[in-house]
Design an enzyme around this catalytic site. Structure first.
Site, PDB file in Angstrom:
ATOM      1  N   PHE A 217       4.869  47.703  31.888  1.00 29.51           N
ATOM      2  CA  PHE A 217       5.018  48.466  33.131  1.00 29.51           C
ATOM      3  C   PHE A 217       5.316  47.477  34.252  1.00 29.51           C
ATOM      4  O   PHE A 217       4.416  46.759  34.716  1.00 29.51           O
ATOM      5  CB  PHE A 217       3.737  49.249  33.444  1.00 29.51           C
ATOM      6  CG  PHE A 217       3.598  50.540  32.686  1.00 29.51           C
ATOM      7  CD1 PHE A 217       3.855  50.604  31.326  1.00 29.51           C
ATOM      8  CD2 PHE A 217       3.183  51.695  33.332  1.00 29.51           C
ATOM      9  CE1 PHE A 217       3.715  51.796  30.617  1.00 29.51           C
ATOM     10  CE2 PHE A 217       3.036  52.892  32.638  1.00 29.51           C
ATOM     11  CZ  PHE A 217       3.305  52.944  31.279  1.00 29.51           C
ATOM     12  N   GLU A 218       6.571  47.429  34.677  1.00 28.35           N
ATOM     13  CA  GLU A 218       6.977  46.511  35.735  1.00 28.35           C
ATOM     14  C   GLU A 218       7.222  47.292  37.024  1.00 28.35           C
ATOM     15  O   GLU A 218       7.537  48.472  36.995  1.00 28.35           O
ATOM     16  CB  GLU A 218       8.230  45.744  35.295  1.00 28.35           C
ATOM     17  CG  GLU A 218       7.998  44.941  34.017  1.00 28.35           C
ATOM     18  CD  GLU A 218       9.223  44.189  33.530  1.00 28.35           C
ATOM     19  OE1 GLU A 218      10.065  43.804  34.375  1.00 28.35           O
ATOM     20  OE2 GLU A 218       9.338  43.982  32.298  1.00 28.35           O
ATOM     21  N   PHE A 219       7.026  46.619  38.148  1.00 29.48           N
ATOM     22  CA  PHE A 219       7.213  47.209  39.484  1.00 29.48           C
ATOM     23  C   PHE A 219       6.257  48.387  39.725  1.00 29.48           C
ATOM     24  O   PHE A 219       6.629  49.405  40.306  1.00 29.48           O
ATOM     25  CB  PHE A 219       8.669  47.638  39.693  1.00 29.48           C
ATOM     26  CG  PHE A 219       9.664  46.529  39.485  1.00 29.48           C
ATOM     27  CD1 PHE A 219       9.796  45.522  40.435  1.00 29.48           C
ATOM     28  CD2 PHE A 219      10.441  46.471  38.338  1.00 29.48           C
ATOM     29  CE1 PHE A 219      10.700  44.483  40.246  1.00 29.48           C
ATOM     30  CE2 PHE A 219      11.344  45.432  38.135  1.00 29.48           C
ATOM     31  CZ  PHE A 219      11.469  44.437  39.097  1.00 29.48           C
TER      32      PHE A 219
END
Length: 429
Positions: A217-219
């Site tokens: 899970f990025e950003f």
């Protein structure tokens, strides 16, 4: 293993003669794309065979391994080209073992990310060097429906043939392949959808033979940091009793309070306490729209690791390794310039075609070169070679890490695997 750097006047035959090895074997082992036109500054790994075997009629991988008292995976690691052959070729010579000039530094976990459309020969050449194969990517809807990776059954089956454990990568991504903060947020604020999603994940893990989930899970929105942690904890609580791993990919932070959308919700201390493994994404300093530089400069990786081991147990950390190169047109203009992505072998091939010299940045521990294209536009290329990979892999031992994670394995990079296999014993689960 000796890393030789090409000098003016060198040929593949002269290098082979200097070390008393077969020139064709040097080309095969390094998959040298330019054997008739070596580039000054190009690195070539030289290995001295200790025990070799000439394939006889009726030989199989298992019978040869049994004859020499080794595991079949060792033969594949020493002869990756065998993965491209449907049957063993009678008369072909393979290496059973090489002369060891440095004892292994220990055991290592190696994880590699791959899309399901990976070339099957590349996959088979790479799997002998992997512990885990992270299959990119599964998505989800706001209601908790799991969106599967397309056609992952075959790649799972191939991984299992090679004793590699497949992991499901879960990511909040749009249909066009971009991370989306809102997709993650909508899941975080809906506990019912979370539980439905985890139910669906558990079912899919069992049906398809996955060994766990990698949460990428990025950003994540800073205000969702607590909810993100709660989601990871929920996943861990549900998957661990069923015998599944939970791994988490984390942005490359150098301090707990590092600002920025990529970093703020990635709490090393708390996430590191519950995840079985964490991948620190130590790459993309040089990136498509950024200024020209090494994708994984050793000085920057070291800063991340120095902080990382203060917040996470080192034996839970995988250090990220890039497996790609970038070619930037010059001058670089922020907001306008876009690099071209290359494989590391393509970077060497391009250097040879423009007859340039490869330089080596000692601080970044990375090779690069300049050239002028046919349209008279100057370019700079940063890539990885045996020297830069050797520097990266030695950090694993220095910091006592569990291992490394490759983004990504879509191109076969032989020198990287020779370095890994020489310095460490690769764990199979």
């Amino acid at each position: 293993m000796t890393i030789y750097v090409v000098k003016p006047g060198d040929t593949i035959e002269s290098i082979a003669s200097e070390f008393g090895v077969d020139a064709d074997r040097l080309v095969i082992e390094n998959q040298i794309p330019n054997p008739d036109n070596l580039v000054v500054g190009q690195s070539i790994i030289v290995q001295i065979p200790e025990v070799v075997h000439q394939i006889q009629a009726g030989d199989t991988l298992f019978s040869i391994a049994n004859t020499y008292g080794v595991e079949p995976v060792q033969i594949l690691q020493n002869n990756p080209f065998l993965a491209a052959e449907e049957v063993l070729e009678v008369g072909e010579t393979i290496v059973i073992s090489y002369v060891v000039d440095e004892e292994p530094l220990g055991e290592i976990i190696i994880n590699g990310y791959a899309y399901t459309f990976i070339d099957r020969i590349v996959l088979r050449q790479t799997l002998p060097f992997l512990t885990y194969l992270s299959i990119f990517t599964y998505g989800f809807t706001a209601e908790g429906e799991l969106i599967p990776a397309e056609n992952d059954d075959e790649i799972i089956a191939i991984a299992e043939e090679f004793g590699v454990a497949p992991l499901m990568v879960l990511a909040p991504m749009t249909p066009d392949g971009n991370f989306n903060s809102d997709i993650a947020h909508n899941l975080f604020v809906n506990p019912e959808a979370q539980n439905i999603l985890i139910d669906n994940i558990l079912t899919t893990l069992g049906e398809k033979g996955y060994n766990g989930v990698d949460i990428d899970f990025e950003f994540v929105l800073p205000e969702d940091a607590e909810a993100f942690f709660g989601f990871i904890q929920n996943m861990k609580n549900r998957l661990e009793p069923a015998g599944y791993l939970v791994t988490v990919a984390l942005a490359p932070k150098t301090s707990a309070e590092q600002p920025g959308l990529l970093y703020e919700a990635h709490d090393y201390d708390r996430i590191g306490q519950i995840a079985d493994l964490v991948l620190l994404m130590t790459y993309e300093w040089g990136y498509l729209f950024g200024p020209p530089m090494a994708t994984g400069p050793i000085s920057s990786i070291r800063q991340v690791l120095e902080y990382g081991v203060t917040a996470i147990a080192p034996d839970r950390i995988l250090m990220g390794i890039p497996n790609y190169a970038y070619d930037w047109p010059l001058p670089f203009i922020r907001g306008q310039t876009q690099a071209e992505a290359l494989s590391n072998l393509e970077a060497i091939e391009r250097a040879a075609s423009f007859n340039v010299t490869i330089e080596f940045d000692e601080q970044a521990q990375a090779p690069y070169y300049y050239y002028t294209a046919e349209n008279r536009v100057p370019h700079v290329v940063w890539f990885d070679d045996a020297r830069s990979m050797d520097a990266k892999f030695r950090l694993v031992n220095e910091f006592g890490l569990a291992g490394v994670g490759y983004w990504q394995i879509m191109n076969f990079f032989p020198q990287s695997w020779i370095v890994a296999n020489t310095l460490y014993d690769i764990i199979k689960v």
